[in-house]
Scaffold this motif. Structure first.
Motif, PDB file in Angstrom:
ATOM      1  N   SER A 230       0.835  -1.196   0.000  1.00 44.11           N
ATOM      2  CA  SER A 230       0.000   0.000   0.000  1.00 44.11           C
ATOM      3  C   SER A 230       0.873   1.250   0.000  1.00 44.11           C
ATOM      4  N   ALA A 248     -14.320  13.159   8.380  1.00 50.93           N
ATOM      5  CA  ALA A 248     -13.025  12.485   8.532  1.00 50.93           C
ATOM      6  C   ALA A 248     -11.999  13.065   7.571  1.00 50.93           C
ATOM      7  N   ARG A 268       1.058   7.184   7.863  1.00 48.25           N
ATOM      8  CA  ARG A 268       0.856   6.531   9.160  1.00 48.25           C
ATOM      9  C   ARG A 268       1.295   7.425  10.317  1.00 48.25           C
ATOM     10  N   VAL A 271      -2.046   9.511  10.702  1.00 49.91           N
ATOM     11  CA  VAL A 271      -3.230   8.736  11.072  1.00 49.91           C
ATOM     12  C   VAL A 271      -3.023   7.976  12.376  1.00 49.91           C
ATOM     13  N   SER A 273      -3.214   5.239  14.924  1.00 47.96           N
ATOM     14  CA  SER A 273      -4.230   4.180  15.114  1.00 47.96           C
ATOM     15  C   SER A 273      -5.642   4.726  14.998  1.00 47.96           C
ATOM     16  N   ASN A 274      -5.772   5.979  14.575  1.00 44.77           N
ATOM     17  CA  ASN A 274      -7.079   6.622  14.469  1.00 44.77           C
ATOM     18  C   ASN A 274      -7.758   6.194  13.169  1.00 44.77           C
ATOM     19  N   GLN A 275      -8.619   5.211  13.250  1.00 44.28           N
ATOM     20  CA  GLN A 275      -9.294   4.698  12.062  1.00 44.28           C
ATOM     21  C   GLN A 275     -10.228   5.732  11.430  1.00 44.28           C
ATOM     22  N   ALA A 276     -10.729   6.655  12.240  1.00 45.83           N
ATOM     23  CA  ALA A 276     -11.594   7.702  11.701  1.00 45.83           C
ATOM     24  C   ALA A 276     -10.823   8.586  10.730  1.00 45.83           C
ATOM     25  N   LYS A 278      -8.145   7.632   9.075  1.00 46.99           N
ATOM     26  CA  LYS A 278      -7.813   6.784   7.929  1.00 46.99           C
ATOM     27  C   LYS A 278      -8.941   6.768   6.909  1.00 46.99           C
ATOM     28  N   ALA A 279     -10.166   6.866   7.395  1.00 44.49           N
ATOM     29  CA  ALA A 279     -11.325   6.849   6.499  1.00 44.49           C
ATOM     30  C   ALA A 279     -11.370   8.066   5.591  1.00 44.49           C
TER      31      ALA A 279
END
Length: 385
Positions: A230, A248, A268, A271, A273-276, A278-279
């Motif tokens: 990726s 987001a 990274r 972002v 560990s903030n998945q919001a 990442k979206a």
């Protein structure tokens, strides 16, 4: 520009940082080393060194100009793997390490290719040696051609001659780029791979210009395609404006603007560990506010090897002045040599001055190098077909 004493000092200091970091990174690129850990180590060194210089002017921006990449075997460029896609170096891997730093926007970058091995005294032979020798000599040729009056077309021709002599090809999407303050890729940028459908720009090098020369050669066909890794590296397109719809996306882009200026960065790091957050990446990319750097690989499968050497060079009125000095060539023995009387041999005989680089201060806090671990049986492969 390079002739200004202040900017020259900053270019040279950035080059000294790159050289030191690259040496330390190459030294630990051994079997069992994590590619992700190696990238993180080098980036931490760049930040620490750059923070230790020009300390009287604390307001200036400094640090990583391009995140460290570790691209192995068939991978061409831009590989800075996250933990979930990490790769552990194996015996015999052809390892390309690229490092970039800047001081107040004045950029230096370099890349070196090594071979991960527990037997460094044993020469590397075969196609690995061909790729590394070809890329090394191509870089030495290209650097010597950054002189007033020399043309981009002649450089592209010379790189093609070096590549064909070793049975290799120049990798696609690798460039010689004019740089300037806060400009990674300026107006005089051209592909090093000859393409009959895309004419080489009609340009000649001029005194005072600064270039990065990226010589990446492959034993395959050199045609690039996206790998399974990726994208990790992104850059803001400061010329784009767009109204983002998703919360987001707006939050992510605000974080990027607050943390990064014009230089490429690791997503990274923003972002986490903030998945919001990442979206929001996809919409920012679709809106062209953020540009991803695809991790590319040679399209030709099998035992294909790609090697890279990159340098930052000042086009001085007396000839090329190399800012980022070459590290010693790996212990390789190619069956091919370059005759001194050949066109390429004559270019290699030209003078190329090495810039005088400042001595860097000792770091107050040492950054520990990562330790190789036992190589796992199952891991992401950089040789994926």
């Amino acid at each position: 520009m390079a002739e200004d004493a202040n900017s020259s000092a900053k270019y040279r200091t950035a080059a000294a940082a790159v050289e030191q970091v690259l040496r330390q990174a190459v030294a630990v690129a051994v079997p069992g080393m994590s590619a992700a850990a190696l990238c993180s180590y080098a980036d931490s060194l760049v930040e620490a060194i750059c923070s230790s210089v020009f300390r009287k002017d604390e307001s200036i921006e400094r640090g990583v100009a391009f995140p460290t990449t570790v691209s192995v075997n068939r991978i061409i460029q831009n590989c800075s793997p996250a933990a979930g896609e990490d790769y552990t170096l194996r015996e015999g891997d052809v390892v390309k390490i690229e490092v970039g730093a800047h001081i107040d926007g004045f950029i230096s970058s370099a890349a070196h290719t090594t071979v991960a091995t527990n037997s460094p005294a044993t020469p590397v032979v075969g196609r690995r040696a061909d790729a590394i020798s070809a890329a090394y000599h191509a870089s030495e040729v290209a650097v010597r051609m950054i002189r007033p009056g020399q043309s981009a077309a002649n450089m592209v021709k010379a790189l093609g001659l070096v590549a064909s002599g070793f049975g290799c090809t120049v990798a696609a999407e690798t460039f010689t780029s004019q740089i300037d303050r806060f400009v990674v890729s300026g107006r005089n940028t051209f592909a090093n791979r000859f393409n009959p459908n895309v004419p080489v720009p009609n340009l000649t090098f001029e005194a005072g210009e600064v270039y990065t020369v990226d010589c990446t050669l492959s034993t395959g066909n050199g045609v690039a395609r996206e790998s399974t890794f990726s994208p990790a590296i992104y850059q803001r397109d400061v010329g784009q404006q767009h109204s983002l719809k998703l919360r987001a996306s707006r939050t992510l882009f605000t974080s990027v603007r607050n943390q990064h200026s014009v230089f490429p960065f690791l997503m990274r790091g923003v972002v986490g560990s903030n998945q919001a957050l990442k979206a929001g990446v996809a919409e920012c990319v679709r809106s062209r506010l953020l540009v991803p750097f695809a991790v590319t690989m040679d399209k030709e499968p099998g035992d294909t090897f790609v090697a890279q050497f990159k340098a930052t060079v000042i086009c001085h009125h007396t000839g090329p002045v190399r800012l980022t000095r070459a590290l010693p060539m790996p212990n390789v023995q190619s069956a091919t040599s370059i005759p001194a009387e050949s066109e390429i041999g004559q270019i290699l005989a030209l003078d190329c001055e090495a810039a005088s680089l400042p001595e860097l201060p000792r770091l107050k806090s040492q950054i520990q190098a990562p330790i190789p671990t036992q190589q796992p049986v199952d891991q992401v492969s950089m040789d994926m077909s």
